[in-house]
Enzyme design. Structure first.
Site, short mmCIF file in Angstrom:
data_model
loop_
_atom_site.label_atom_id
_atom_site.label_comp_id
_atom_site.label_asym_id
_atom_site.label_seq_id
_atom_site.Cartn_x
_atom_site.Cartn_y
_atom_site.Cartn_z
N CYS A 275 0.83 -1.21 0.00
CA CYS A 275 0.00 0.00 0.00
C CYS A 275 0.86 1.26 0.00
CB CYS A 275 -0.94 -0.01 1.20
SG CYS A 275 -2.00 1.46 1.25
N CYS B 17 -0.45 4.16 2.12
CA CYS B 17 -0.28 4.00 3.56
C CYS B 17 1.18 4.20 3.97
CB CYS B 17 -0.69 2.60 4.04
SG CYS B 17 -2.05 1.87 3.15
N ASP B 18 2.08 3.65 3.18
CA ASP B 18 3.48 3.54 3.65
C ASP B 18 4.48 4.39 2.88
OD1 ASP B 18 2.61 1.70 5.54
OD2 ASP B 18 2.84 0.01 4.18
#
Ligand code: NDP
Length: 311
Positions: free
Chosen positions: A138, A141-142
Site C-alpha cells: 500500500c 499507507c506507507d
C-alpha cells in the site's frame, strides 16, 4: 436432535474498519449486532505497522492497536463479537440464512458484508520476511516512510501506475518492475508514468529476491529476455499486482463485477438483495483506505437501520 437456529436483526461479516464501524453504528441504534470476525480478525490493518493517515491519531497508531480500539468501541455499545468464518449464505428467502464454520446457522433480517480484500503477493519467502520492514502492498499507507529514498514497485496495472506516480512525488527514484514489455494500465496512466522523470522502467523484468538485513536494502531482478540478473539498491519494495476481494462465498448470491467486487448501488451500500449491504474493500477497488472503509461501514449501518424499520 435438531439444533436451534439463532436469530438476529443485524449480522455483520468481517472485522476491519468497515465491519467495526458498522457495528458501532448498528449497536448504538439498538440493533444488537453480531459480528463474525472472519479469517483475519481486525483485517488488513493488522498486517501493516504504523497507520499515519487515520484521522484522530496525531502521532500515528499501530494497525493492531487501532483495530483493538475499534473492537472495544463496538463492544462498548453491546456488539456481540465472535470468532468464526462464514462458509455459506442463502439470500434467496427472508430472513437470510448464514452458516458459520460449516455448522452454526443464523437467521438475519439484515446483513452487512465487510469481508475486505486481500492484496496479491508475488509469493517470495523474502517478501514475507520483510513485510512491514520495507515491503508493503500500500503506497498510500506507507509511501511517506520512504521520503527522499530509492524504492521499487512491481506491477503494470492502474494501481501500480498510480502508486508509482504517487511515490515518485515523495521518493528520489522509483524503479517500476514490469513483467512484460507494456503496461496493462490505461493509456492516461501510461502517459503519466512516461512523463514522470524519476520513474525508471524495468521492462521484461521479474523479481528474484528481496534482500536486506533488519530491513530491505535491495532487490534482485531478472531480465526475462536475456536472463541477466541485476541488484538494485532500494529501501522500499511495493507490491501492486492487484487485490482479490473476499467475495467468494457470495458469488452465487450477489451481483459481483468481473473482478469479484460486490456491486453496490450508487452513493449507497445496497446490494442487489434487499437488506444485504456491502461496505469497505469488498465493494471498493478505487480508494481502499481505512477511513473510506469506515465511512462506508457507517453508511451500511444507517441503511440497515432504515431497512429494518420498513419490514
Ligand atoms: P490489474 O489486475 O489490472 O493489474 C495487475 C498488474 O500486475 C498487471 O500489470 C499484471 O501483469 C501484474 N502482475 C500480476 N501478477 C504478477 C506477478 N506475479 N508478477 C509480476 N507482475 C504481476 O490490477 P490493479 O490493481 O492494477 O487494478 C485492478 C482494477 O482496478 C483494474 O480494473 C483497474 O483498471 C482498476 N483500477 C482503477 C483505477 C482508477 O480508475 N483510477 C485505479 C486503480 C485500479 P500483466 O499485465 O502481465 O498481467
Amino acid at each position: 436432535m435438531s439444533e436451534e437456529i439463532e436469530k438476529t436483526k443485524c449480522l455483520i461479516i468481517g472485522s476491519g474498519p468497515a465491519g467495526y464501524t458498522a457495528a458501532i453504528y448498528a449497536a448504538r441504534a439498538d440493533l444488537k449486532p453480531i459480528i463474525y470476525q472472519g479469517l483475519q480478525p481486525g483485517g488488513q490493518l493488522t498486517i501493516t505497522t504504523e497507520v499515519d493517515n487515520f484521522p484522530g491519531y496525531p502521532n500515528g497508531v499501530h494497525g493492531v492497536a487501532m483495530m483493538e480500539d475499534l473492537k472495544k468501541q463496538a463492544e462498548r455499545f453491546g456488539t456481540d463479537v465472535r470468532w468464526g468464518v462464514v462458509s455459506k449464505v442463502d439470500f434467496s428467502a427472508k430472513p437470510y440464512e448464514i452458516t458459520i464454520d460449516e455448522t452454526k446457522r443464523i437467521l438475519a433480517d439484515s446483513v452487512i458484508i465487510a469481508t475486505g480484500a486481500t492484496a496479491k503477493w508475488l509469493g517470495l519467502e523474502s517478501e514475507k520476511k520483510y513485510n512491514g520492514f520495507g515491503v508493503s502492498a500500500c503506497a498510500l499507507c506507507d509511501g511517506f516512510f520512504y521520503k527522499g529514498q530509492d524504492i521499487a514497485i512491481v506491477g503494470g496495472g492502474d494501481t501500480a501506475a498510480e502508486e508509482a506516480t504517487y511515490l515518485a512525488k515523495l521518493c528520489k527514484k522509483v524503479y517500476m518492475i514490469v513483467r512484460r514489455d507494456e503496461l496493462r494500465a490505461s493509456k492516461a496512466m501510461q502517459h503519466k508514468v512516461a512523463n514522470t522523470p524519476n520513474i525508471e522502467m524495468l521492462w521484461n523484468h521479474t523479481t528474484k529476491e528481496i534482500i536486506g538485513d533488519k530491513a530491505v536494502n535491495g532487490v534482485i531482478v531478472q531480465n526475462t529476455k536475456t536472463g541477466i540478473e541485476t541488484k538494485i539498491d532500494i529501501t522500499g519494495f511495493f507490491v501492486a499486482i492487484g487485490h482479490k476481494p473476499n467475495s467468494e462465498v457470495f458469488k452465487d448470491q450477489l451481483e459481483l463485477d468481473k473482478n469479484g467486487y460486490i456491486i453496490t448501488k450508487p452513493n449507497s451500500t445496497k446490494t442487489n438483495i434487499d437488506g444485504v449491504f456491502a461496505a469497505g474493500d469488498v465493494q471498493d477497488h478505487l480508494y481502499r483506505q481505512a477511513v473510506t472503509a469506515a465511512g462506508s461501514g457507517c453508511m451500511a449501518a444507517i441503511e440497515a437501520e432504515r431497512y429494518l424499520s420498513t419490514i
